[in-house]
Design an enzyme around this catalytic site. Structure first.
Site, short mmCIF file in Angstrom:
data_model
loop_
_atom_site.label_atom_id
_atom_site.label_comp_id
_atom_site.label_asym_id
_atom_site.label_seq_id
_atom_site.Cartn_x
_atom_site.Cartn_y
_atom_site.Cartn_z
N CYS A 1 0.81 -1.22 0.00
CA CYS A 1 0.00 0.00 0.00
C CYS A 1 0.85 1.29 0.00
CB CYS A 1 -0.97 -0.03 1.18
SG CYS A 1 -2.35 1.12 1.01
N HIS B 1 -3.79 -6.00 1.63
CA HIS B 1 -3.56 -6.13 3.06
C HIS B 1 -4.19 -7.42 3.53
CE1 HIS B 1 -2.29 -1.93 3.84
NE2 HIS B 1 -3.21 -1.56 2.97
#
Length: 244
Positions: A93, A193
């Protein structure tokens, strides 16, 4: 056999349990009698990088990313040295975004990245945030696997010439996009994630295999019993209508 992993900003960049990636690498190394030394480094701390085999950086909210920004840029030369030496990188990310050219926020402010790779990221409006379960198809050399996890990002990453995978469900690099993440011979960078590696043991082994190959250890890794990991994955893929 020994590998050295550097975990950057372990105390700040851990959105949605990215630390689980470290635990998975530890577990899979221990089962194979591979000595994995995990070093951590945070703001204003000195990092021993010379012999690092794997560089890991997780994701964070805007507050955490702003905190680390200048510190990360100050380490650009040292990180470039790791790239030049063939170190493997796993970036999640915010870590993914900051290795690109720049990030442009909703007010048009441009935050320069490390500029190692040609992609760049622009903020979306609230109606186009990428949130939810995501599944992609990834080519890991000799095998094609389904990789899944959770995404939650406003940034839309563009100009990715070599994505991590093809989107099967979810968004990926852009809202309703067709590709997810970035990958080359040294780097896996992704918005996934959840965390990424416990749900996708094939990816964990792929990272380890490439790190070992750099040290001349090209033998196949011993297979592990991934029954429960695979069952959990099957349940999620079935919920997403992607079960094979």
């Amino acid at each position: 056999m020994k590998l050295v992993l550097l975990w950057m900003y372990h105390d700040l960049m851990d959105l949605y349990g990215d630390k689980g990636n470290i635990e998975t690498l530890k577990y899979r190394c221990a089962k194979r009698n591979i000595d994995l030394e995990v070093r951590t480094c945070s703001l204003n701390q000195k990092a021993e990088m010379e012999d690092v085999d794997i560089f890991f950086m997780g994701g964070g909210a805007d507050k955490e990313q702003n905190l680390i920004y200048q510190d990360l840029l100050s380490r650009k030369k040292a990180i470039q040295h790791l790239l030049d030496k063939g170190c493997q990188f796993l970036l999640i990310c915010g870590g993914y975004q900051l290795f690109g050219q720049y990030y442009k926020d909703q007010d048009g402010k441009v935050v320069n990245g490390l500029s190692f790779f040609p992609y760049y990221t622009v903020a979306s409006d609230r109606g186009h945030r990428c949130i939810g379960d995501v599944a992609i198809e990834v080519n890991l050399g000799k095998e094609v696997v389904q990789v899944l996890g959770f995404e939650n990002h406003g940034g839309q990453t563009k100009q990715v010439e070599t994505p991590f995978g093809r989107v099967l469900s979810g968004h990926g690099n852009e809202y309703k996009g067709s590709s997810e993440g970035f990958m080359n011979e040294q780097v896996i960078a992704t918005y996934i994630h959840g965390p990424l590696l416990p749900k996708n043991p094939e990816v964990a082994d792929f990272v380890l295999q490439r790190a070992l190959a750099r040290k001349g250890m090209t033998m196949a890794l011993k297979s592990l019993d991934d029954e429960w990991e695979n069952k959990a994955k099957e349940v999620m893929l079935k919920r997403m209508g992607l079960a094979r």
